[in-house]
Design a protein around this motif. Structure first.
Motif, mmCIF file in Angstrom:
data_model
loop_
_atom_site.group_PDB
_atom_site.id
_atom_site.type_symbol
_atom_site.label_atom_id
_atom_site.label_comp_id
_atom_site.label_asym_id
_atom_site.label_seq_id
_atom_site.Cartn_x
_atom_site.Cartn_y
_atom_site.Cartn_z
ATOM 1 N N ASN B 203 18.477 -33.853 11.812
ATOM 2 C CA ASN B 203 18.514 -34.937 10.740
ATOM 3 C C ASN B 203 18.989 -34.602 9.518
ATOM 4 O O ASN B 203 19.679 -35.388 8.762
ATOM 5 N N MET B 204 18.311 -33.323 9.007
ATOM 6 C CA MET B 204 18.512 -33.019 7.501
ATOM 7 C C MET B 204 19.927 -32.790 7.300
ATOM 8 O O MET B 204 20.571 -33.368 6.253
ATOM 9 N N GLN B 205 20.509 -32.117 8.187
ATOM 10 C CA GLN B 205 21.945 -31.927 8.113
ATOM 11 C C GLN B 205 22.729 -32.947 8.151
ATOM 12 O O GLN B 205 23.731 -33.093 7.348
ATOM 13 N N THR B 206 22.585 -33.897 9.164
ATOM 14 C CA THR B 206 23.419 -34.783 9.173
ATOM 15 C C THR B 206 23.387 -35.806 7.904
ATOM 16 O O THR B 206 24.302 -36.431 7.547
ATOM 17 N N ILE B 207 22.009 -35.913 7.331
ATOM 18 C CA ILE B 207 22.178 -36.683 5.994
ATOM 19 C C ILE B 207 22.917 -36.135 5.012
ATOM 20 O O ILE B 207 23.853 -36.864 4.471
ATOM 21 N N ALA B 208 22.746 -34.795 5.030
ATOM 22 C CA ALA B 208 23.343 -34.179 3.808
ATOM 23 C C ALA B 208 24.974 -34.468 4.122
ATOM 24 O O ALA B 208 25.955 -34.522 3.436
ATOM 25 N N ARG B 209 25.431 -34.123 5.494
ATOM 26 C CA ARG B 209 26.882 -33.917 5.647
ATOM 27 C C ARG B 209 27.405 -35.457 5.326
ATOM 28 O O ARG B 209 28.522 -35.417 4.672
ATOM 29 N N LEU B 210 26.719 -36.464 6.057
ATOM 30 C CA LEU B 210 27.467 -37.707 5.558
ATOM 31 C C LEU B 210 27.380 -38.174 4.220
ATOM 32 O O LEU B 210 28.430 -38.695 3.673
ATOM 33 N N TYR B 211 26.518 -37.695 3.414
ATOM 34 C CA TYR B 211 26.157 -37.998 1.963
ATOM 35 C C TYR B 211 27.651 -37.492 1.342
ATOM 36 O O TYR B 211 28.233 -38.105 0.494
#
Lengths: 306, 516
Positions: B203-211
């Motif tokens: 989840n954290m990686q996805t959030i960072a990536r999308l950001y």
């Protein structure tokens, strides 16, 4: 005695392994034809190259009419004509262009003598000199050497490759040159062609002169040898008692070989009339025999020394 | 001092070879210049340059994206416990508050259910938590009372409240941009956490990536050293102009950033170290080079195909080959060949000095080379004239210098061949030594090219530069002639080599024994 044209003073050119020439010491007199005989590799060409100033002797020097053969090589060429032992021409289109080029080098304007020689030798000089037969090359080289009317001619085996007819023609040309007073050095490994022509002949072996023969002495020896065969034994036995120098006797054939002095010819032939001869034959003396004798004597001496 | 008949002989014997070599070399050069003048040779360079720059830009995008990703991910990782706690606390409080409020209002008809609820709850709260609890309860209940929200609306309000609390909790000096980032990230975290009650690493990686994916293109505008340098080198005012010039837009740039991050995540999840993963992904054509990237790009930008092809490849290699072959065969045939065959006997049996022979042959050899390069030079001028309006970029003056330089080089080589020819009596040794050395020099030059500074650093094989020290042709510095710099000393040394070799050759020939 004639003046000396080339004086070879104790020259040595040592190529190692007994090759080269060692302490050669002889001279060419003005107007003579000097023969230089020896087997291949005996040092003839090495000697001639030193006279030409192409190579420098290790020891000794060669004096050509007061000039040094090596140091003054350019000066001496003004009166020297040369036929090299191995003939290879410059890269020029025809023999004529070669002759013309040589004439330019010699600053020779008048080519009439060259043309005369071309006629004598019956040579077609339109051919490419590099594609000529050996004989044609030889003739072309000889023409180039002679056309300048040089006083001294150095001919290194000039007759090899010539057919007998041409050789005769060539020797006749040399006779004419001699008649003009030229000094000629001719090397060869054939005794016969040289002995008819030369005044003196040097035999060289392993870089050393064995002997210098004076051809006059060989052609007209003081004593001549005759081989006589008798028809019967009686005459043969009787003849042996005559006061005549007998060299050899062959009993079974009733043969003797005698040596007769010039002055005794008359009395000798008178004596012969008394005998019944089967034949009489002169044992001609020639250069080969001369050198063979010389050689045998040398070898005997050598053995005696040992 | 020279022998005219010998000169004539040499001309007759070697003239054809001279003519063929001169024609072939001139034609080769003429065609080369003509072709270069017509194919817009710098297009080649430009497209080459483009691909280098693109590769570099993309590597930089990915690198920047990964750096951004790592920062955002770390931020999430650090924020998460705080958000989680705050969110749990706020949710619990608000649940209790709403429940109490409803009870007071509906069952007890309390005149002020909000205040009542707050009082009741605060009574059960430890003293140290009271200020925060008061604030949360007041906010939630005010909103609840005024808006009568659905459960969903209330959740959203709570999320906002949590974010406000987090932001307010931050240090005074934290800049506005960072607060914005944190705000944006916190929203995402809460959204997922509120649904799943936890936040996984994925989840954290996805959030960072999308950001990063969404903000990357816009963030490129932020000034930094690397981009400033690039802009300076290529002459653009902003990074966006540069990107447009090379065919990039927001979607492609963000796409590149995204692909870089996705690659990075997959490497990291498979246990790769950060540094290795990053360098693996951001490898560009330049990245292996120690020098500054901008410097390399400048060099590539300065590269001139005309200089490379005409100045180096032709005048130092291809165009030298035939003249050198001519020199090898001619130098041999002028002396050693004639000694070996014996034909020089006819020259030397005339009153011609040996020195006159060598000097004549030297003059022929050098003279024929001078004539050769005059013709090559004239052809190069004519060819240049024909293509001048187009893109051929070498001046007449430089062409003249190149021809003179090449001539001096060939003369130096001819000196070496002449010396060998005068030294040896056999053709095979003369050609073996003279020709062998000359060919060695030429081949060394060709090998050395790959390591020389003429080749752009990106394509250079440094170790090959060694060969430039094994050939005298290096002394003819055509690159300096074309791009400026001192080239004169090299040419003087070449002239010195020529003078020395010719003199030694002449002296040696005077003294040696000739088998003629």
């Amino acid at each position: 005695m004639n003046a000396v044209d080339i004086k070879i003073n104790h020259i040595t050119k040592d190529y190692g392994q007994n090759r080269g020439v060692f302490d050669l010491n002889f001279e060419l007199r003005r107007g003579e034809i000097f023969g230089f005989v020896g087997t291949n590799g005996s040092g003839k060409t090495t000697t001639i190259r030193q006279i030409m100033g192409f190579i420098k002797p290790n020891n000794g020097h060669i004096d050509i009419r007061g000039l040094d053969a090596y140091k003054d090589a350019t000066e001496t060429k003004k009166f020297i004509g040369y036929v090299p032992g191995e003939i290879s021409f410059p890269d020029l289109p025809t023999g004529i262009s070669f002759i013309k080029s040589q004439a330019e080098f010699l600053k020779l304007k008048d080519l009439s003598y060259a043309n005369e020689l071309i006629k004598i030798f019956q040579i077609d000089l339109r051919a490419n000199p590099r594609k000529m037969s050996k004989g044609m090359k030889q003739k072309t080289a000889v023409i180039a050497a002679l056309m300048n009317d040089a006083d001294i001619l150095l001919l290194d085996e000039p007759t090899t490759g010539l057919d007998p007819l041409m050789r005769k023609l060539f020797l006749e040309v040399l006779e004419k040159e001699k008649a003009k007073g030229k000094t000629i050095l001719i090397s060869s490994n054939i005794f016969e062609e040289i002995e008819a022509l030369c005044d003196r002949v040097a035999l060289i072996k392993d870089g050393k002169i064995i002997d210098i023969a004076v051809m006059e002495e060989i052609r007209n020896p003081i004593k001549r040898e005759y081989k006589i065969e008798f028809n019967n034994k009686d005459d043969f036995e009787k003849f042996k008692l005559e006061n005549i120098e007998i060299v050899r006797i062959k009993e079974e054939q009733n043969q003797v070989i005698v040596k007769i002095n010039k002055e005794e010819y008359n009395s000798f032939f008178k004596t012969l009339t008394k005998y019944n001869l089967k034949f009489i034959n002169e044992n001609k003396y020639n250069l080969e025999k001369y050198f063979k004798e010389k050689f045998n004597r040398l070898e005997r001496d050598g053995e005696n020394h040992d | 001092m020279i022998s005219v008949p010998l000169l004539k002989q040499s001309i007759k014997a070697n003239g054809v070879a001279w003519l063929l070599v001169t024609l072939a070399t001139s034609i080769m050069l003429g065609i080369l210049i003509f072709v270069l003048g017509n194919i817009q040779s710098n297009e080649i360079r430009d497209s080459l340059k483009d691909s280098f720059i693109k590769s570099e830009l993309e590597a930089q995008f990915k690198s920047g994206a990964i750096d951004g990703f790592v920062i955002v991910y770390d931020t999430i990782y650090q924020l998460y416990p705080e958000i989680k706690n705050t969110y749990d606390q706020v949710t619990n409080l608000s649940n209790v508050a709403v429940l109490t409020y409803d009870q007071l209002k509906n069952q007890f008809n309390h005149p002020n259910p909000k205040e009542g609820a707050i009082q009741i709850i605060l009574n059960n709260t430890p003293d140290e938590d009271k200020p925060l609890a008061t604030f949360i309860l007041t906010s939630v209940l005010t909103y609840y009372e005024t808006n009568n929200p659905t459960q969903n609306e209330l959740t959203q309000f709570i999320s906002k409240l949590v974010i406000d609390l987090i932001i307010n909790n931050m240090e005074e000096e934290v800049p506005e941009e960072t607060r914005a980032v944190v705000k944006s990230i916190s929203q995402q975290i809460i959204e997922i956490y509120s649904k799943n009650n936890e936040l996984t690493i994925e989840n954290m990686q996805t959030i960072a990536r999308l950001y990063i994916e969404n903000s990357f293109y816009d963030q490129l505008g932020t000034p930094n050293e690397q981009t400033d340098k690039m802009l300076e080198v290529f002459g653009y005012d902003t990074i966006y102009e540069l990107l447009e010039a090379f065919g990039y837009n927001k979607t492609t740039v963000n796409g590149i950033a995204s692909s870089g991050i996705i690659q990075y995540i997959s490497y990291i999840n498979n246990g790769m170290e950060h540094d290795l993963a990053k360098s693996e992904i951001t490898k560009s054509l330049f990245s292996q080079m120690p020098e500054d990237v901008a410097e390399s790009l400048t060099e590539l930008g300065d590269m001139n195909i005309d200089h490379l092809v005409v100045g180096t490849i032709f005048y130092k290699m291809a165009g030298l080959l035939l003249p050198i072959v001519y020199v090898i065969t001619t130098a041999n045939s002028l002396i050693a060949g004639q000694v070996d065959s014996g034909s020089l006997a006819f020259v030397l049996s005339t009153p011609t000095k040996r020195r006159k022979v060598t000097i004549t042959q030297m003059i022929y050899l050098i003279g024929s080379l001078i004539c050769m390069y005059i013709i090559i030079g004239v052809v190069s001028f004519i060819a240049t004239m024909l293509v001048k309006d187009k893109t051929f970029s070498i001046t007449y003056q430089d062409l003249l210098k190149l021809n003179v330089g090449a001539l001096i080089t060939v003369i130096a080589i001819s000196g070496i061949c002449f010396l060998a020819s005068a030294w040896f009596n056999r053709s095979k040794y003369s050609v073996g030594v003279g020709g062998g050395l000359s060919m060695f020099f030429l081949v060394s030059t060709i090998l050395g090219l790959f390591g020389s500074s003429t080749i752009p650093e990106a394509l250079r094989i440094k170790a090959m530069n060694f060969f430039n020290y094994t050939t005298i042709i290096t002394l003819f510095d055509s690159e300096k002639i074309l791009s400026g710099g001192t080239y004169i000393y090299g040419l003087l040394i070449l002239l010195g080599i020529a003078i020395i070799t010719y003199i030694i050759g002449i002296i040696r020939f005077d003294k040696k024994d000739l088998p003629l």
